[in-house]
Write an enzyme that holds these catalytic residues in place. Structure first.
Site, short mmCIF file in Angstrom:
data_model
loop_
_atom_site.label_atom_id
_atom_site.label_comp_id
_atom_site.label_asym_id
_atom_site.label_seq_id
_atom_site.Cartn_x
_atom_site.Cartn_y
_atom_site.Cartn_z
N ASP A 33 0.85 -1.19 0.00
CA ASP A 33 0.00 0.00 0.00
C ASP A 33 0.89 1.25 0.00
O ASP A 33 1.90 1.31 0.71
CB ASP A 33 -0.93 0.01 1.23
CG ASP A 33 -2.08 0.98 1.07
OD1 ASP A 33 -3.22 0.52 0.91
OD2 ASP A 33 -1.83 2.21 1.09
N ILE A 34 0.48 2.24 -0.78
CA ILE A 34 1.28 3.46 -0.92
C ILE A 34 1.25 4.31 0.36
O ILE A 34 2.16 5.12 0.59
CB ILE A 34 0.77 4.28 -2.15
CG1 ILE A 34 1.85 5.17 -2.71
CG2 ILE A 34 -0.48 5.06 -1.82
CD1 ILE A 34 1.50 5.78 -4.06
N ASN A 90 -12.83 -2.84 2.79
CA ASN A 90 -13.67 -1.66 3.01
C ASN A 90 -14.69 -1.66 1.88
O ASN A 90 -14.33 -1.48 0.71
CB ASN A 90 -12.84 -0.38 2.97
CG ASN A 90 -11.89 -0.28 4.14
OD1 ASN A 90 -12.23 -0.64 5.26
ND2 ASN A 90 -10.67 0.19 3.89
N HIS A 103 -10.62 -5.14 -3.34
CA HIS A 103 -9.26 -5.41 -2.86
C HIS A 103 -9.31 -5.73 -1.38
O HIS A 103 -10.20 -5.27 -0.66
CB HIS A 103 -8.34 -4.22 -3.13
CG HIS A 103 -8.86 -2.93 -2.60
ND1 HIS A 103 -9.86 -2.21 -3.23
CD2 HIS A 103 -8.54 -2.22 -1.49
CE1 HIS A 103 -10.12 -1.13 -2.54
NE2 HIS A 103 -9.35 -1.11 -1.46
N HIS A 105 -7.19 -5.70 2.20
CA HIS A 105 -6.05 -5.15 2.94
C HIS A 105 -5.50 -6.25 3.85
O HIS A 105 -6.26 -6.91 4.57
CB HIS A 105 -6.49 -3.98 3.83
CG HIS A 105 -7.00 -2.79 3.08
ND1 HIS A 105 -6.25 -1.64 2.90
CD2 HIS A 105 -8.18 -2.57 2.46
CE1 HIS A 105 -6.97 -0.76 2.21
NE2 HIS A 105 -8.14 -1.29 1.94
#
Ligand code: 5GP
Length: 116
Positions: A33-34, A90, A103, A105
């Site tokens: 993750d950025i 989410n 996606h 996490h």
């Protein structure tokens, strides 16, 4: 003709936006993750365009077991299989979904805030 804009994750999957890949096969990609919310924060992303959980159908059932298998492998690779981790989606506005491409996490590496 389809005029839908590609999401950031479609662009990452096709390679037109760079990312730090930690896993890839024909069906899934996993990247760092950025803006990590934990010491380990990875995103496991189906390549198939599925906007959210409400769009999942029975045809996608195999993907979910594979997501868990990839999460298991990444947890070992990143040394969080024994300390623990969170795997979450989410879904929708109230959950804070910002990219309309399903996606997962994978978060860990330190105690995470309790949820629920
Ligand atoms: P969501 O809020 O939709 O559940 O999760 C989207 C996640 O994608 C966020 O954690 C955000 O930091 C991450 N993200 C957004 N843009 C990029 C990007 O260009 N590259 C990477 N690697 N992650 C991104």
């Amino acid at each position: 003709m389809e005029l839908r804009m590609k999401t950031i994750f479609e662009r990452i999957i096709e390679g037109s936006i760079p990312s730090t890949k930690v896993f890839e096969n024909e069906r899934l990609i996993a990247i760092k993750d950025i803006a990590p919310q934990a010491p380990i924060h990875l995103l496991i992303i189906p390549k198939k365009v599925i906007p959210n959980l409400q769009s999942v159908t029975e045809a996608d059932e195999h993907l979910f077991f594979e997501v868990i298998q990839v999460a298991q492998k990444l947890a070992v690779q990143f040394g969080i299989d024994e300390s623990g981790y969170r795997l979450l989606v989410n879904n929708g506005d109230d959950a804070g979904q910002t990219i309309d491409h399903l996606h997962f996490h994978l978060l860990g590496g330190a105690p995470l805030a309790h949820m629920g």
